[in-house]
Motif scaffolding. Structure first.
Motif, PDB file in Angstrom:
ATOM      1  N   THR A  53       0.837  -1.186   0.000  1.00  0.00           N
ATOM      2  CA  THR A  53       0.000   0.000   0.000  1.00  0.00           C
ATOM      3  C   THR A  53       0.881   1.249   0.000  1.00  0.00           C
ATOM      4  N   ALA A  54       0.276   2.401   0.204  1.00  0.00           N
ATOM      5  CA  ALA A  54       1.015   3.664   0.308  1.00  0.00           C
ATOM      6  C   ALA A  54       0.145   4.661   1.048  1.00  0.00           C
ATOM      7  N   ASP A  55       0.809   5.626   1.668  1.00  0.00           N
ATOM      8  CA  ASP A  55       0.044   6.600   2.470  1.00  0.00           C
ATOM      9  C   ASP A  55      -0.914   7.436   1.634  1.00  0.00           C
ATOM     10  N   CYS A  83       6.089   5.995   1.422  1.00  0.00           N
ATOM     11  CA  CYS A  83       5.924   7.381   1.867  1.00  0.00           C
ATOM     12  C   CYS A  83       6.771   8.315   1.011  1.00  0.00           C
ATOM     13  N   GLY A  84       6.380   9.564   0.985  1.00  0.00           N
ATOM     14  CA  GLY A  84       7.133  10.602   0.282  1.00  0.00           C
ATOM     15  C   GLY A  84       6.339  11.339  -0.767  1.00  0.00           C
ATOM     16  N   ALA A 102       7.414  11.837   9.980  1.00  0.00           N
ATOM     17  CA  ALA A 102       6.033  12.326  10.136  1.00  0.00           C
ATOM     18  C   ALA A 102       5.070  11.492   9.300  1.00  0.00           C
ATOM     19  N   PHE A 103       5.463  11.181   8.070  1.00  0.00           N
ATOM     20  CA  PHE A 103       4.616  10.330   7.226  1.00  0.00           C
ATOM     21  C   PHE A 103       4.465   8.939   7.843  1.00  0.00           C
ATOM     22  N   VAL A 119       8.931  -0.152   4.954  1.00  0.00           N
ATOM     23  CA  VAL A 119       8.603   1.160   4.396  1.00  0.00           C
ATOM     24  C   VAL A 119       9.499   1.414   3.196  1.00  0.00           C
ATOM     25  N   LEU A 120       8.896   1.849   2.100  1.00  0.00           N
ATOM     26  CA  LEU A 120       9.639   2.189   0.892  1.00  0.00           C
ATOM     27  C   LEU A 120       9.507   3.671   0.599  1.00  0.00           C
TER      28      LEU A 120
END
Length: 326
Positions: A53-55, A83-84, A102-103, A119-120
């Protein structure tokens, strides 16, 4: 469902995972929580153990839905998030350890997890891969216990090779029958350094399903309409950067090789024929799509003749316009 080792994480994961860019929605449509839960239930029942997934997916709703589902299934799943891309503007300067933390804190809350499995960095600008301070900051987040492992999601092979200078655990990369370049340098290097490969966009935004024609239309809010030339983000994320009409010609040739109009299981099995690949993560906007993807796990290994035929089709139709771009 067969399991493969995910790089140096020490974890075994299902060779077919679930990508959640489309979880509970078609591209551009509103999020449907009930549909998301039906897909996640089918994921569990099918023996899939890795969710990607991703934020930013569905404005955070993908992570929230996964978090709700994990309450009863936490031990079953290995969760990869990214994240990013939430930086505005999305620039290399924004990739600081503080911003990424923070993310990550936000993802922890949405997923309801005390520690993120993996986390990527989410396809950052190329200069980020040379940012020693950022990767040192990620090491500190491992020490803090907020993340167990980290890695990168890349656009270009050169970015993945550079990222290997840091203690990453995995690389996520576009890899499919229309994108063969990673096999040349990236995969051998990943094997040598025990870095997991997560193959994304394995169906080339649907082109490799075999279901599209010249008359197929896509919604105005679908990236397959508005990003064909990279207007919104990297062109390689849409149809793997392949010209649509040229892609249809290549698909027709692939159908002849495999003797079917349904290329989905063959396209996924082709990805899994590469030993460097830890898992492939096709997406699913409906439960039926998830079940269709899982069929690839039941196919026998492709023959040498079939593998050679895929490469010949790539060389004939796509190499000149694709190979050096990513």
């Amino acid at each position: 469902m067969k399991q493969r080792q995910l790089g140096n994480t020490g974890r075994m994961v299902s060779e077919i995972g679930l990508g959640t860019w489309q979880l509970g929605t078609k591209w551009g449509d509103p999020f449907n929580e009930q549909e998301a839960m039906e897909i996640l239930e089918a994921t569990y029942d099918s023996g899939i153990t890795l969710i990607d997934t991703a934020d930013i997916y569905n404005d955070g709703n993908s992570e929230r839905a996964i978090g709700a589902f994990l309450k009863n299934h936490r031990d079953h799943f290995f969760v990869v998030t990214k994240c990013g891309r939430g930086l505005d503007p999305h620039t290399a300067e924004g990739y600081t350890a503080e911003n990424m933390e923070a993310f990550i804190d936000q993802s922890l809350r949405r997923l309801g997890m005390e520690q993120l499995d993996l986390v990527l960095l989410h396809c950052p600008p190329t200069p980020v891969y040379y940012n020693d301070d950022l990767f040192a900051g990620l090491d500190k987040l491992v020490q803090k216990g907020k993340i167990a492992h980290y890695g990168v999601s890349i656009e270009k092979v050169s970015e993945g090779l550079q990222a290997m200078n840091y203690p990453i655990s995995a690389i996520e990369v576009v890899f499919n029958m229309f994108r063969l370049k990673p096999t040349e340098e990236l995969f051998p290097a990943a094997i040598a350094k025990n870095i997991g490969i997560i193959a994304r966009v394995p169906l080339a935004s649907g082109l490799l399903t075999g279901r599209y024609t010249k008359d197929t239309t896509f919604g105005a809010n679908d990236h397959r309409s508005y990003n064909r030339n990279g207007e919104a983000f990297d062109k390689g994320e849409t149809f793997s950067g392949v010209d649509y009409d040229l892609g249809l010609q290549a698909v027709a040739a692939l159908k002849d090789v495999f003797g079917t109009d349904d290329l989905i299981p063959y396209a996924l099995r082709w990805v899994l024929m590469h030993d460097a690949v830890s898992t492939v993560i096709p997406g699913a906007s409906r439960r039926e799509q998830l079940l269709s993807n899982v069929r690839a796990a039941e196919l026998p290994a492709l023959s040498n003749e079939q593998m050679d035929a895929v490469r010949a089709i790539y060389d004939r139709y796509l190499r000149a316009s694709i190979h050096e771009n990513w």
